[in-house]
Design an enzyme around this catalytic site. Structure first.
Site, PDB file in Angstrom:
ATOM      1  N   HIS A  15      -5.336 -40.689   1.149  1.00 34.63           N
ATOM      2  CA  HIS A  15      -6.685 -40.315   0.707  1.00 34.63           C
ATOM      3  C   HIS A  15      -7.439 -41.598   0.365  1.00 34.63           C
ATOM      4  O   HIS A  15      -6.908 -42.705   0.542  1.00 34.63           O
ATOM      5  CB  HIS A  15      -6.624 -39.348  -0.478  1.00 34.63           C
ATOM      6  N   HIS A  28      -5.633 -44.462  -1.491  1.00 36.44           N
ATOM      7  CA  HIS A  28      -4.745 -45.295  -0.676  1.00 36.44           C
ATOM      8  C   HIS A  28      -5.562 -46.264   0.190  1.00 36.44           C
ATOM      9  O   HIS A  28      -5.202 -47.428   0.352  1.00 36.44           O
ATOM     10  CB  HIS A  28      -3.909 -44.436   0.285  1.00 36.44           C
TER      11      HIS A  28
END
Ligand code: PAF
Length: 166
Positions: free
Chosen positions: A41, A44
């Site tokens: 997501h 990250h």
């Protein structure tokens, strides 16, 4: 929007990732590691972008680590979608061409089967979230130690989702 970037290469063996890192080191390049369990997501992707600022190559490990799941937690049903993860990584600004995915199997990471040697989190591993998840932080530390030993990065980036892990 800029030109489409190819999805990153995926390496699934320890020997393969070591040899890639050896080649980069020989060329004088710095290597960053972003350890993940996939299902990437925006958080990250921000770590990957930062990794690309701090180093020339970024290894994003994608490994759902059985050792950090308790008996009542659903390791088997944890979401896995490597194609979606690669598509997201292809779109990280400033990281084009720098990212390689390391996505080993469980057998590749734990080739002897049941794990008898672990890193122990100590007291911090059994307070707060750790109180409800015995062994969880030992599992996290054990896989992180293995990943550090395999990739030998110059820099490693973790999210701040969990105070104990940080
Ligand atoms: O934070 C996570 O996603 C995991 O605990 C980590 C650090 C990738 C180890 O499996």
């Amino acid at each position: 929007s800029g030109p489409a970037t190819a999805a990153p290469v995926v390496i699934d063996t320890v020997a393969g990732v070591r040899s890639a890192v050896d080649g980069w080191r020989a060329a004088g390049l710095r290597v960053a590691l972003v350890p993940t369990m996939g299902s990437l997501h925006a958080g990250h992707l921000a770590l990957v972008a930062r990794g690309a600022e701090l180093a020339d190559r970024v290894i994003v490990s994608v490994f759902v680590n059985p050792l950090q799941f308790g008996p009542s937690e659903d390791f088997a049903r944890y979401p896995r979608d490597l194609a979606a993860d690669r598509a997201l990584l292809a779109g990280v600004d400033g990281a084009a061409g720098a990212v390689t995915v390391f996505a080993p199997s469980v057998d590749e990471m734990y080739p002897t089967g049941p794990v008898e040697t672990r890193v122990t989190a100590g007291d911090v591993g059994s307070t707060f979230e750790g109180a409800a998840r015995p062994g969880h932080f030992d599992g996290v530390l054990t896989i992180v130690a293995k990943l550090l030993g395999i990739v030998t990065p110059d820099v490693v980036l973790f999210g701040e989702k969990d105070a104990q892990q940080v």
